[in-house]
Design an enzyme around this catalytic site. Sequence first.
Site, PDB file in Angstrom:
ATOM      1  N   ASN A 147      -7.679  -2.982  14.616  1.00  0.00           N
ATOM      2  CA  ASN A 147      -9.060  -3.327  14.257  1.00  0.00           C
ATOM      3  C   ASN A 147      -9.112  -4.514  13.301  1.00  0.00           C
ATOM      4  O   ASN A 147     -10.151  -4.795  12.707  1.00  0.00           O
ATOM      5  CB  ASN A 147      -9.764  -2.108  13.640  1.00  0.00           C
ATOM      6  N   ASP A 175       0.804  -1.219   0.000  1.00  0.00           N
ATOM      7  CA  ASP A 175       0.000   0.000   0.000  1.00  0.00           C
ATOM      8  C   ASP A 175       0.841   1.274   0.000  1.00  0.00           C
ATOM      9  O   ASP A 175       2.068   1.227   0.189  1.00  0.00           O
ATOM     10  CB  ASP A 175      -0.964   0.000   1.199  1.00  0.00           C
ATOM     11  N   HIS A 192      -7.320  -4.805  10.498  1.00  0.00           N
ATOM     12  CA  HIS A 192      -7.097  -4.517   9.071  1.00  0.00           C
ATOM     13  C   HIS A 192      -5.799  -5.161   8.586  1.00  0.00           C
ATOM     14  O   HIS A 192      -4.867  -5.384   9.358  1.00  0.00           O
ATOM     15  CB  HIS A 192      -7.134  -3.003   8.771  1.00  0.00           C
ATOM     16  N   GLU A 217      -9.912  -1.973   5.632  1.00  0.00           N
ATOM     17  CA  GLU A 217     -10.508  -1.679   6.933  1.00  0.00           C
ATOM     18  C   GLU A 217     -11.766  -2.509   7.148  1.00  0.00           C
ATOM     19  O   GLU A 217     -12.319  -3.055   6.188  1.00  0.00           O
ATOM     20  CB  GLU A 217     -10.869  -0.189   6.982  1.00  0.00           C
TER      21      GLU A 217
END
Length: 247
Positions: free
Chosen positions: A136, A67, A138, A143
């Site tokens: 979380n 990314d 991800h 996400e």
Amino acid sequence: MRIYRAENYQALSRKAANIISAQVIIKPDCVLGLATGSSPIGTYRQLIDWYHKGDLDFAEVRTVNLDEYVGLGPESAQSYVYFMHHHFFDAINIKPANIHIPNGLNHDAQAECARYDAVIDSLGGIDLQLLGIGRNGHIGFNEPGVAFEKFTHCVNLTASTIEANQRFFNSPDEVPRQAYTMGICSIMHARKILLVASGADKAQAVYNSFFGPVTPNVPASVLQLHQDVTLVADEEALAQVKAHGLL
Ligand code: F6R
């Protein structure tokens, strides 16, 4: 799934580097999928050390990063291209032409994502994808709520990720709001997956991802459906798994 328990971050980094080394030795022109963030820094350091000792050769290795922030390029110290050069590439003998990272300076999201998917295809896919994990759950910038069937796409970062990543910026306002990321589908197409997790703040995400239900609400949970996943985690990151008597 294979789980390696490491006593601490150093041991975790050594084990992850062992696995990546094995891949590079078995297939010197392999395609490594790479990640940024704090989790893999020790792994890169260990690989650099073994490279300097003459045990590893990256001359034919190809890499694709997960990314990049939209709007940041190599000149920006917070960009992932900068991170990768600083923490890994500049210290090994990888050829610049073999390094691939989404281009955050291309504001045409559709074109950039299509270009990146074509790059991964042209390399013949990813042999080993290294991943960190968000608090979380991800992976990459995928996400909670992400559609599992995506390849490279442009995402709006969640408040939790902006908050977690602001430590690398002068203020939360400077954290870009969008990123290009390989999708869950791109990641799941990798032939092998290696996820590294360190620290107590990852304990819940590790438990939910590897022992909870497979759901887009915990993006990493999809990895339970992959046939060759290795988790290397330290004792703190495994705390919830141990608390549930699963280790
Ligand atoms: C990095 C990436 C992210 C990180 C994750 C964990 O390229 O895609 O998913 O792996 O945010 O980051 P750290 O390791 O800093 O806790």
